[in-house]
Design a protein around this motif. Structure first.
Motif, PDB file in Angstrom:
ATOM      1  N   PHE A  99       0.752  -1.239  -0.033  1.00  0.00           N
ATOM      2  CA  PHE A  99      -0.148  -0.176  -0.095  1.00  0.00           C
ATOM      3  C   PHE A  99       0.950   1.214  -0.045  1.00  0.00           C
ATOM      4  N   THR A 100       0.576   2.272  -0.953  1.00  0.00           N
ATOM      5  CA  THR A 100       1.225   3.533  -0.950  1.00  0.00           C
ATOM      6  C   THR A 100       0.228   4.512  -1.422  1.00  0.00           C
ATOM      7  N   VAL A 101       0.224   5.545  -0.752  1.00  0.00           N
ATOM      8  CA  VAL A 101      -0.615   6.678  -1.295  1.00  0.00           C
ATOM      9  C   VAL A 101       0.081   7.352  -2.383  1.00  0.00           C
ATOM     10  N   VAL A 102      -1.031   7.679  -3.221  1.00  0.00           N
ATOM     11  CA  VAL A 102      -0.549   8.170  -4.590  1.00  0.00           C
ATOM     12  C   VAL A 102      -0.912   9.824  -4.501  1.00  0.00           C
ATOM     13  N   GLU A 103      -2.224   9.951  -4.022  1.00  0.00           N
ATOM     14  CA  GLU A 103      -2.555  11.462  -3.899  1.00  0.00           C
ATOM     15  C   GLU A 103      -3.601  11.487  -2.877  1.00  0.00           C
ATOM     16  N   ARG A 108      -1.233  -3.951  -4.141  1.00  0.00           N
ATOM     17  CA  ARG A 108      -1.163  -5.170  -4.973  1.00  0.00           C
ATOM     18  C   ARG A 108      -2.318  -5.978  -4.679  1.00  0.00           C
ATOM     19  N   ASN A 109      -3.102  -6.510  -5.801  1.00  0.00           N
ATOM     20  CA  ASN A 109      -4.371  -7.165  -5.647  1.00  0.00           C
ATOM     21  C   ASN A 109      -4.258  -8.759  -5.565  1.00  0.00           C
ATOM     22  N   GLY A 110      -5.443  -9.266  -5.728  1.00  0.00           N
ATOM     23  CA  GLY A 110      -5.142 -10.615  -5.005  1.00  0.00           C
ATOM     24  C   GLY A 110      -4.731 -11.520  -6.173  1.00  0.00           C
ATOM     25  N   PHE A 111      -4.491 -11.304  -7.277  1.00  0.00           N
ATOM     26  CA  PHE A 111      -3.953 -11.655  -8.448  1.00  0.00           C
ATOM     27  C   PHE A 111      -2.307 -11.339  -8.601  1.00  0.00           C
ATOM     28  N   GLY A 112      -1.797 -10.652  -7.649  1.00  0.00           N
ATOM     29  CA  GLY A 112      -0.480 -10.127  -7.639  1.00  0.00           C
ATOM     30  C   GLY A 112      -0.106  -8.929  -8.426  1.00  0.00           C
ATOM     31  N   GLY A 113      -0.990  -8.391  -9.120  1.00  0.00           N
ATOM     32  CA  GLY A 113      -0.821  -7.204 -10.026  1.00  0.00           C
ATOM     33  C   GLY A 113      -1.020  -6.032  -9.323  1.00  0.00           C
ATOM     34  N   MET A 114      -0.205  -4.996  -9.560  1.00  0.00           N
ATOM     35  CA  MET A 114      -0.324  -3.563  -8.838  1.00  0.00           C
ATOM     36  C   MET A 114      -1.613  -2.802  -9.482  1.00  0.00           C
ATOM     37  N   ARG A 115      -2.353  -2.191  -8.622  1.00  0.00           N
ATOM     38  CA  ARG A 115      -3.417  -1.285  -9.203  1.00  0.00           C
ATOM     39  C   ARG A 115      -3.278  -0.153  -8.608  1.00  0.00           C
ATOM     40  N   VAL A 116      -3.910   0.949  -9.363  1.00  0.00           N
ATOM     41  CA  VAL A 116      -4.094   2.207  -8.764  1.00  0.00           C
ATOM     42  C   VAL A 116      -5.641   2.391  -8.759  1.00  0.00           C
ATOM     43  N   GLU A 117      -6.206   2.873  -7.520  1.00  0.00           N
ATOM     44  CA  GLU A 117      -7.523   3.209  -7.229  1.00  0.00           C
ATOM     45  C   GLU A 117      -7.743   4.110  -6.234  1.00  0.00           C
ATOM     46  N   SER A 118      -9.079   4.522  -6.224  1.00  0.00           N
ATOM     47  CA  SER A 118      -9.462   5.686  -5.451  1.00  0.00           C
ATOM     48  C   SER A 118     -10.410   5.224  -4.399  1.00  0.00           C
ATOM     49  N   ALA A 119     -10.596   5.796  -3.297  1.00  0.00           N
ATOM     50  CA  ALA A 119     -11.737   5.420  -2.255  1.00  0.00           C
ATOM     51  C   ALA A 119     -11.883   6.623  -1.346  1.00  0.00           C
ATOM     52  N   ILE A 120     -13.032   6.422  -0.916  1.00  0.00           N
ATOM     53  CA  ILE A 120     -13.404   7.567   0.205  1.00  0.00           C
ATOM     54  C   ILE A 120     -13.634   6.865   1.354  1.00  0.00           C
ATOM     55  N   VAL A 121     -12.848   7.210   2.429  1.00  0.00           N
ATOM     56  CA  VAL A 121     -12.895   6.651   4.001  1.00  0.00           C
ATOM     57  C   VAL A 121     -13.623   7.375   4.751  1.00  0.00           C
ATOM     58  N   HIS A 122     -14.462   6.855   5.382  1.00  0.00           N
ATOM     59  CA  HIS A 122     -15.015   7.660   6.360  1.00  0.00           C
ATOM     60  C   HIS A 122     -14.818   7.117   7.851  1.00  0.00           C
ATOM     61  N   LEU A 123     -14.662   8.187   8.609  1.00  0.00           N
ATOM     62  CA  LEU A 123     -14.247   8.127   9.982  1.00  0.00           C
ATOM     63  C   LEU A 123     -15.109   8.854  10.870  1.00  0.00           C
ATOM     64  N   ASP A 124     -15.251   8.340  12.138  1.00  0.00           N
ATOM     65  CA  ASP A 124     -16.485   8.765  13.086  1.00  0.00           C
ATOM     66  C   ASP A 124     -15.690  10.211  13.676  1.00  0.00           C
ATOM     67  N   GLU A 125     -16.311  10.805  14.584  1.00  0.00           N
ATOM     68  CA  GLU A 125     -15.849  11.891  15.242  1.00  0.00           C
ATOM     69  C   GLU A 125     -14.581  11.613  16.076  1.00  0.00           C
ATOM     70  N   GLU A 126     -14.339  10.320  16.529  1.00  0.00           N
ATOM     71  CA  GLU A 126     -13.370   9.915  17.230  1.00  0.00           C
ATOM     72  C   GLU A 126     -12.014   9.417  16.357  1.00  0.00           C
ATOM     73  N   LYS A 127     -12.396   9.803  14.984  1.00  0.00           N
ATOM     74  CA  LYS A 127     -11.421   9.297  13.995  1.00  0.00           C
ATOM     75  C   LYS A 127     -11.212   7.698  13.869  1.00  0.00           C
ATOM     76  N   ARG A 128     -12.243   7.243  14.167  1.00  0.00           N
ATOM     77  CA  ARG A 128     -12.343   5.854  14.124  1.00  0.00           C
ATOM     78  C   ARG A 128     -12.842   5.383  12.579  1.00  0.00           C
ATOM     79  N   GLY A 129     -12.179   4.145  11.864  1.00  0.00           N
ATOM     80  CA  GLY A 129     -12.754   3.975  10.663  1.00  0.00           C
ATOM     81  C   GLY A 129     -14.254   3.446  10.784  1.00  0.00           C
ATOM     82  N   ARG A 130     -15.044   4.024   9.797  1.00  0.00           N
ATOM     83  CA  ARG A 130     -16.355   3.204   9.631  1.00  0.00           C
ATOM     84  C   ARG A 130     -16.640   2.412   8.541  1.00  0.00           C
TER      85      ARG A 130
END
Length: 86
Positions: free
Chosen positions: A34-38, A58-80
């Motif tokens: 895992f590496t953050v691109v942006e 790296r995905n489940g097949f061993g290839g490297m992928r670049v993807e984007s995601a929205i990560v939601h955290l609660d008020e205490e900064k815990r992942g939801r």
């Protein structure tokens, strides 16, 4: 209570980004690849935070992928939840 998203600034940005990146990394099949691109920003409403990240991993097949995601955290900064955009 406001459901409207607003930008976050100052030291809170770095803390929220760090927690979001750790939460996303923990949910990878190969966390060591895992590496953050942006970082697209941090927003907050009364329910917590959301961070949009583009990352490379790296995905489940061993290839490297670049993807984007929205990560939601609660008020205490815990992942939801993670919503992938690709």
């Amino acid at each position: 209570m406001s459901k409207r998203w607003r930008s976050v600034s100052g030291n809170d940005v770095y803390a929220v980004l760090g927690f979001a990146e750790m939460y996303l990394k923990r949910h990878m099949k190969d966390p060591e690849s895992f590496t953050v691109v942006e970082r697209h920003g941090v927003q907050q409403n009364d329910d917590g935070y959301r961070v949009i990240l583009t990352y490379r991993a790296r995905n489940g097949f061993g290839g490297m992928r670049v993807e984007s995601a929205i990560v939601h955290l609660d008020e205490e900064k815990r992942g939801r939840k993670i919503i992938t955009l690709d």
